[in-house]
Design a protein around this motif. Structure first.
Motif, PDB file in Angstrom:
ATOM      1  N   THR A  19       0.866  -1.184   0.000  1.00 32.63           N
ATOM      2  CA  THR A  19       0.000   0.000   0.000  1.00 32.63           C
ATOM      3  C   THR A  19       0.897   1.226   0.000  1.00 32.63           C
ATOM      4  O   THR A  19       2.125   1.102   0.049  1.00 32.63           O
ATOM      5  N   ARG A  58      -7.778   7.988  -1.684  1.00 34.80           N
ATOM      6  CA  ARG A  58      -9.039   7.247  -1.733  1.00 34.80           C
ATOM      7  C   ARG A  58      -9.899   7.402  -0.489  1.00 34.80           C
ATOM      8  O   ARG A  58     -11.090   7.131  -0.536  1.00 34.80           O
ATOM      9  N   CYS A 112     -21.302   1.507  12.652  1.00 36.12           N
ATOM     10  CA  CYS A 112     -21.010   2.938  12.463  1.00 36.12           C
ATOM     11  C   CYS A 112     -22.193   3.846  12.798  1.00 36.12           C
ATOM     12  O   CYS A 112     -22.017   5.052  12.986  1.00 36.12           O
ATOM     13  N   ARG A 119      -5.955  -5.224   2.561  1.00 36.08           N
ATOM     14  CA  ARG A 119      -5.513  -3.813   2.643  1.00 36.08           C
ATOM     15  C   ARG A 119      -6.647  -2.827   2.399  1.00 36.08           C
ATOM     16  O   ARG A 119      -6.606  -1.699   2.896  1.00 36.08           O
ATOM     17  N   ARG A 145     -17.031  -0.649  -2.884  1.00 31.57           N
ATOM     18  CA  ARG A 145     -17.727   0.259  -3.814  1.00 31.57           C
ATOM     19  C   ARG A 145     -19.223   0.305  -3.551  1.00 31.57           C
ATOM     20  O   ARG A 145     -19.843   1.357  -3.643  1.00 31.57           O
ATOM     21  N   ASN A 157     -14.991   7.606   5.193  1.00 34.00           N
ATOM     22  CA  ASN A 157     -14.197   7.930   4.022  1.00 34.00           C
ATOM     23  C   ASN A 157     -14.495   9.394   3.702  1.00 34.00           C
ATOM     24  O   ASN A 157     -15.659   9.780   3.566  1.00 34.00           O
TER      25      ASN A 157
HETATM   26  N1  ACO Z   1      -3.520   0.271  -0.953  1.00 34.40           N
HETATM   27  C1  ACO Z   1      -3.251   0.177  -2.263  1.00 34.40           C
HETATM   28  N2  ACO Z   1      -4.132  -0.307  -3.155  1.00 34.40           N
HETATM   29  C2  ACO Z   1      -5.331  -0.721  -2.702  1.00 34.40           C
HETATM   30  C3  ACO Z   1      -5.665  -0.654  -1.335  1.00 34.40           C
HETATM   31  C4  ACO Z   1      -4.703  -0.142  -0.446  1.00 34.40           C
HETATM   32  N3  ACO Z   1      -4.929  -0.027   0.875  1.00 34.40           N
HETATM   33  N4  ACO Z   1      -6.914  -1.141  -1.183  1.00 34.40           N
HETATM   34  C5  ACO Z   1      -7.358  -1.505  -2.396  1.00 34.40           C
HETATM   35  N5  ACO Z   1      -6.387  -1.251  -3.318  1.00 34.40           N
HETATM   36  C6  ACO Z   1      -6.434  -1.493  -4.757  1.00 34.40           C
HETATM   37  C7  ACO Z   1      -7.391  -2.599  -5.116  1.00 34.40           C
HETATM   38  O1  ACO Z   1      -6.743  -3.859  -5.003  1.00 34.40           O
HETATM   39  C8  ACO Z   1      -7.728  -2.267  -6.546  1.00 34.40           C
HETATM   40  O2  ACO Z   1      -6.665  -2.688  -7.376  1.00 34.40           O
HETATM   41  P1  ACO Z   1      -6.955  -3.252  -8.871  1.00 34.40           P
HETATM   42  O3  ACO Z   1      -7.600  -2.101  -9.599  1.00 34.40           O
HETATM   43  O4  ACO Z   1      -5.613  -3.616  -9.354  1.00 34.40           O
HETATM   44  O5  ACO Z   1      -7.888  -4.409  -8.682  1.00 34.40           O
HETATM   45  C9  ACO Z   1      -7.720  -0.734  -6.548  1.00 34.40           C
HETATM   46  O6  ACO Z   1      -6.965  -0.339  -5.395  1.00 34.40           O
HETATM   47  C10 ACO Z   1      -9.118  -0.143  -6.454  1.00 34.40           C
HETATM   48  O7  ACO Z   1      -9.833  -0.818  -5.418  1.00 34.40           O
HETATM   49  P2  ACO Z   1     -11.282  -0.438  -5.003  1.00 34.40           P
HETATM   50  O8  ACO Z   1     -11.717  -1.299  -3.862  1.00 34.40           O
HETATM   51  O9  ACO Z   1     -12.122  -0.417  -6.223  1.00 34.40           O
HETATM   52  O10 ACO Z   1     -11.037   1.070  -4.508  1.00 34.40           O
HETATM   53  P3  ACO Z   1     -12.081   2.174  -4.096  1.00 34.40           P
HETATM   54  O11 ACO Z   1     -11.745   3.412  -4.802  1.00 34.40           O
HETATM   55  O12 ACO Z   1     -13.490   1.678  -4.138  1.00 34.40           O
HETATM   56  O13 ACO Z   1     -11.711   2.435  -2.562  1.00 34.40           O
HETATM   57  C11 ACO Z   1     -12.507   1.927  -0.339  1.00 34.40           C
HETATM   58  C12 ACO Z   1     -11.833   1.395  -1.622  1.00 34.40           C
HETATM   59  C13 ACO Z   1     -11.599   2.996   0.249  1.00 34.40           C
HETATM   60  C14 ACO Z   1     -12.645   0.789   0.631  1.00 34.40           C
HETATM   61  C15 ACO Z   1     -13.888   2.560  -0.677  1.00 34.40           C
HETATM   62  O14 ACO Z   1     -14.594   1.682  -1.512  1.00 34.40           O
HETATM   63  C16 ACO Z   1     -14.704   2.868   0.538  1.00 34.40           C
HETATM   64  O15 ACO Z   1     -14.365   3.729   1.339  1.00 34.40           O
HETATM   65  N6  ACO Z   1     -15.874   2.211   0.714  1.00 34.40           N
HETATM   66  C17 ACO Z   1     -16.771   2.476   1.816  1.00 34.40           C
HETATM   67  C18 ACO Z   1     -16.208   2.049   3.138  1.00 34.40           C
HETATM   68  C19 ACO Z   1     -17.247   2.271   4.235  1.00 34.40           C
HETATM   69  O16 ACO Z   1     -17.940   3.254   4.250  1.00 34.40           O
HETATM   70  N7  ACO Z   1     -17.395   1.349   5.129  1.00 34.40           N
HETATM   71  C20 ACO Z   1     -18.487   1.468   6.071  1.00 34.40           C
HETATM   72  C21 ACO Z   1     -18.009   1.721   7.390  1.00 34.40           C
HETATM   73  S1  ACO Z   1     -17.280   0.332   8.136  1.00 34.40           S
HETATM   74  C22 ACO Z   1     -18.472  -0.284   9.202  1.00 34.40           C
HETATM   75  O17 ACO Z   1     -19.598   0.065   9.227  1.00 34.40           O
HETATM   76  C23 ACO Z   1     -17.985  -1.410  10.029  1.00 34.40           C
END
Ligand code: ACO
Length: 353
Positions: free
Chosen positions: A28, A36, A112, A176, A246, A283
């Motif tokens: 990462t 992000r 949350c 991650r 997503r 986020n």
């Molecule tokens: N570091 C580097 N790369 C990463 C990481 C990381 N930490 N995490 C994911 N990637 C990569 C993925 O593997 C993917 O790679 P690929 O394109 O080669 O397959 C790429 O980054 C894009 O991944 P996505 O999952 O599509 O990334 P996205 O832009 O959707 O961001 C995130 C991910 C941050 C998790 C976002 O979707 C998000 O915030 N979602 C909502 C989270 C949330 O609100 N949770 C609720 C609260 S938790 C609760 O209630 C318990």
């Protein structure tokens, strides 16, 4: 009769972990995490510190701010998704530590949205005349969820330069998208009964819909299994949450904006009436969408995800405590709180400070 927030307090875990430190144990980068999510760092507890330990620190500060002690409490509402034990819940443990006489202690698990659900429960206790002073705490120790071995934790501390054990980097990288999002913290408010005036909890609207619960859940280690935990579940890492990021992102932006609009409409209020909007900190990009959807100017929105990451039930009371202590929310100010979390659960509350 209405519940007024008479004091608040927070307790942040002691160990600072930056994004660069996480990049020592998984694939990462600081750049990816910041862009992000808005997270720059988070704090983790030392091994052995529990959710109730953090909650006690926050509760003592909240009681002090309210000029009260544990002996003055009539009830506790404890929101967490990372309890010390499967049972008993943390509420009773906290009651004992604070020296509250035996009384009702609710343990609630709306992730949350836990603080907003808890606020409704505490307010209803007070409105019904069943309690005059209620402690509401949102606390989490998420670091226990991290599927990292001792070698990873040691590397995170910077004490060990030796390479990770074979396969550990890959295991850490597999989660991650989740592990970089969370931090450990607790925050609490003390609610007291007020018979007149316009301060206090004005309204809350709560929602849950289990149709898409599998998009964010812990799939194993539960009583759907017999025995509830076994080697197979552990080998498949089913104790680690799964998240369709997503999908959750899309739901959070839509539901939070809807809940905020609904509660304003129900109370005949508009964005212009609000001093501040405290949004759950999952986020920063989610919150920027909601800000835009509601037409909120910059000075009505506050973020702290860059400092603490997502502390689940802790995020909104942490924001409240910071805003009050920094003078950004003053007595008489109208504050909107809004959250979305696993379950799926969501809601909004209006509070006059
Ligand atoms: N570091 C580097 N790369 C990463 C990481 C990381 N930490 N995490 C994911 N990637 C990569 C993925 O593997 C993917 O790679 P690929 O394109 O080669 O397959 C790429 O980054 C894009 O991944 P996505 O999952 O599509 O990334 P996205 O832009 O959707 O961001 C995130 C991910 C941050 C998790 C976002 O979707 C998000 O915030 N979602 C909502 C989270 C949330 O609100 N949770 C609720 C609260 S938790 C609760 O209630 C318990």
């Amino acid at each position: 009769m209405r519940a007024v927030i008479a004091g608040s307090g927070s307790c942040i875990a002691p160990k600072l972990v930056t994004n660069d430190m996480l990049a020592r144990i998984m694939d990462t980068s600081d750049e990816w995490i910041r862009e992000r999510t808005g997270v720059e760092q988070r704090y983790f507890v030392e091994k052995g510190t529990s959710t109730t330990d953090l909650a006690e620190g926050a509760a003592r500060r909240a009681l002090e701010a309210a000029g009260l002690t544990g002996a003055d409490l009539d009830a506790i509402v404890f929101a967490t998704m990372t309890p010390d034990h499967f049972f008993p819940g943390c509420g009773g443990l906290l009651q004992h530590r604070l020296g509250m006489r035996p009384g009702p202690c609710f343990d609630i698990r709306q992730q949350c949205s836990g603080f907003i659900y808890g606020l409704e429960l505490a307010d209803l206790q007070i409105r019904a005349g069943k309690a005059r002073t209620v402690l509401l705490v949102g606390a989490e120790v998420h670091s226990g969820f991290m599927p990292w071995r001792e070698g990873s934790w040691a590397r995170l501390d910077g004490h060990v330069d030796a390479p990770l054990a074979e396969g550990e980097w890959e295991v850490n990288t597999r989660t991650r998208h989740l592990s970089v999002l969370f931090g450990d913290a607790a925050a609490a408010v003390v609610l007291t009964a007020a018979e007149d005036g316009d301060r206090g909890v004005i309204d809350a609207m709560l929602f849950a819909d289990g149709a898409e619960a599998d998009k964010l859940c812990v799939p194993g280690v539960g009583f759907r299994h017999r025995p509830y935990v076994d080697d197979g579940q552990l080998a498949r890492a089913e104790f680690v949450p799964v998240m369709d990021g997503r999908h959750v992102f899309r739901m959070a932006t839509t539901r939070m904006a809807e809940a905020a609009q609904a509660i304003l409409a129900r109370n005949g209020l508009a964005v212009g009436d609000l001093r501040m909007v405290l949004m759950h900190q999952a986020n920063r990009r989610i919150n920027e969408y909601v800000q835009k959807a509601l037409g909120l100017p910059e000075d009505k929105v506050v973020h702290n995800i860059h400092k603490y990451a997502n502390t689940t039930a802790g995020t909104i009371p942490l924001l409240w405590d910071e805003c009050v202590r920094e003078g950004r929310v003053r007595p008489g100010d109208l504050v909107l709180m809004v959250a979305f979390g696993a379950g799926m659960t969501w809601g909004a509350a209006l509070v006059r400070a």
